[in-house]
Motif scaffolding. Sequence first.
Motif, PDB file in Angstrom:
ATOM      1  N   UNK A  26       2.241  -0.906   9.515  1.00  0.00           N
ATOM      2  CA  UNK A  26       1.522  -0.036  10.020  1.00  0.00           C
ATOM      3  C   UNK A  26       2.554   1.638   9.872  1.00  0.00           C
ATOM      4  N   UNK A  27       3.361   1.725  10.603  1.00  0.00           N
ATOM      5  CA  UNK A  27       4.525   2.993  10.941  1.00  0.00           C
ATOM      6  C   UNK A  27       4.610   4.197   9.255  1.00  0.00           C
ATOM      7  N   UNK A  28       4.517   3.253   8.442  1.00  0.00           N
ATOM      8  CA  UNK A  28       3.889   3.910   6.504  1.00  0.00           C
ATOM      9  C   UNK A  28       2.845   5.698   7.063  1.00  0.00           C
ATOM     10  N   UNK A  75       1.299   6.413   9.995  1.00  0.00           N
ATOM     11  CA  UNK A  75       2.120   6.762  11.511  1.00  0.00           C
ATOM     12  C   UNK A  75       3.007   8.093  10.695  1.00  0.00           C
ATOM     13  N   UNK A  76       4.254   7.877   9.731  1.00  0.00           N
ATOM     14  CA  UNK A  76       5.016   8.684   9.568  1.00  0.00           C
ATOM     15  C   UNK A  76       4.099   9.398   8.798  1.00  0.00           C
ATOM     16  N   UNK A  77       3.436   9.605   7.525  1.00  0.00           N
ATOM     17  CA  UNK A  77       3.270  10.487   6.359  1.00  0.00           C
ATOM     18  C   UNK A  77       1.761  10.895   7.264  1.00  0.00           C
ATOM     19  N   UNK A  78       0.907  10.996   7.738  1.00  0.00           N
ATOM     20  CA  UNK A  78      -0.049  11.479   8.723  1.00  0.00           C
ATOM     21  C   UNK A  78       0.724  12.543   9.735  1.00  0.00           C
ATOM     22  N   UNK A  79       1.762  12.125  10.346  1.00  0.00           N
ATOM     23  CA  UNK A  79       2.202  13.651  11.141  1.00  0.00           C
ATOM     24  C   UNK A  79       3.181  13.876  10.610  1.00  0.00           C
ATOM     25  N   UNK A  80       3.340  14.438   9.620  1.00  0.00           N
ATOM     26  CA  UNK A  80       4.079  14.834   9.148  1.00  0.00           C
ATOM     27  C   UNK A  80       3.303  15.574   7.901  1.00  0.00           C
ATOM     28  N   UNK A  81       2.109  15.125   7.137  1.00  0.00           N
ATOM     29  CA  UNK A  81       1.388  16.192   6.750  1.00  0.00           C
ATOM     30  C   UNK A  81       0.866  17.454   7.237  1.00  0.00           C
ATOM     31  N   UNK A  88       1.174  -1.641  -0.020  1.00  0.00           N
ATOM     32  CA  UNK A  88       0.090  -0.125  -0.300  1.00  0.00           C
ATOM     33  C   UNK A  88       0.773   1.309  -0.022  1.00  0.00           C
ATOM     34  N   UNK A  89       0.015   2.247  -0.220  1.00  0.00           N
ATOM     35  CA  UNK A  89       0.700   3.906  -0.129  1.00  0.00           C
ATOM     36  C   UNK A  89       0.444   3.548  -0.792  1.00  0.00           C
ATOM     37  N   UNK A  90       1.082   5.211  -1.859  1.00  0.00           N
ATOM     38  CA  UNK A  90       0.544   6.246  -3.029  1.00  0.00           C
ATOM     39  C   UNK A  90       1.697   6.103  -3.270  1.00  0.00           C
ATOM     40  N   UNK A  97      11.220   0.717  12.313  1.00  0.00           N
ATOM     41  CA  UNK A  97      10.658   1.295  11.076  1.00  0.00           C
ATOM     42  C   UNK A  97      10.477   2.756  10.876  1.00  0.00           C
ATOM     43  N   UNK A  98       9.993   3.558  12.145  1.00  0.00           N
ATOM     44  CA  UNK A  98       9.357   4.935  12.009  1.00  0.00           C
ATOM     45  C   UNK A  98       9.775   5.766  11.053  1.00  0.00           C
ATOM     46  N   UNK A  99      11.294   5.729  10.490  1.00  0.00           N
ATOM     47  CA  UNK A  99      12.585   6.401  10.729  1.00  0.00           C
ATOM     48  C   UNK A  99      12.846   5.874   8.810  1.00  0.00           C
TER      49      UNK A  99
END
Length: 324
Positions: A231-233, A235-241, A160-162, A286-288
């Motif tokens: 799942x970190x994909x 979380x990281x993307x949301x926080x960056x948004x 997943x992810x665009x 995996x977060x970073x």
Amino acid sequence: MQNHFKNITLKATQSTDLYEIEMIQSLWSGYGKIIRLGLENGIKKSVVAKHVKMPNQKNHPRGWNTDFSHLRKVKSYEVETNWYQQWAKLCDDNCKIPHCFVIESENGEVFMVLEDLDDAGYDLRKDSVDWSDIEACLKWLANFHATYLEEKPTGLWDIGTYWHLDTRPDELKIMDDKTLQKAAPAVDEKLNNCKYLTFVHGDAKLANFCFSSSENKVAAVDFQYVGGGCGMKDVAYFIGSCLYEEDCEKLEDKILAFYFKELESAIALKNKDLNFKELEKEWREMYPVAWTDFHRFLKGWSPSHWKINSYSEKMARQVIRKLS
């Protein structure tokens, strides 16, 4: 609206007539629109219709008008259709999504009728957040990830992810950051080879969350890029948004602590039989990596984007150093 689509909407909502209230938005690159429909004598006062119609002339706002880009979008609508038909029913109120009344495809068009989240009490959209807003979205993500832990993403994106690497060869090719470009396959492999995988929303930006005006809860929309992954994909993307770099760094520990507390609770509610401490250790590492993966995409897609900052660059350097 085609008579066929109008008729199936009336039937699905048990209404006698309908009318357009407003166009909510055009779909990316001119692939259709999302409209709010008013219903007469129906089971709901209103619904939201997403009408996808492939354009004759590709018109990407950032100039990505390749056949590859077009096929990715076509598949994304197939995935969203499969999502609502096969998987959406597993979501509960802790990861609220709009109920789908009907999906129909005809002559290269896709038409879906969805619950109007405004009418359901999720009527706030935000372009900035406080901590309670972040908590609400992280809780949604934790419950979503718990729901689909160790499921196989049949009918969805395998990964997943665009911004997934295999779907973005054009952006990778033109990157100026050759160190990150060279490391991209290893970053991708690291994420894909996690022991613990779930479904990721795939586009979990702030704009895709609808906030309740009466309680600290959210619902999420837009499932074109849902698929397998760590799942970190999300979380990281949301926080960056929704946060600038100073807050991303300052709040990192607090963000992860809250997310994993909610994830542990959600997994317990779902009676998932797994080693949570092992999962948390793996995903924290995996977060970073997930952050670097999205950073790679941005540097090829839009090198001047505001999300390309010193925090992301530092993350990427640390990840590349560990991988090498």
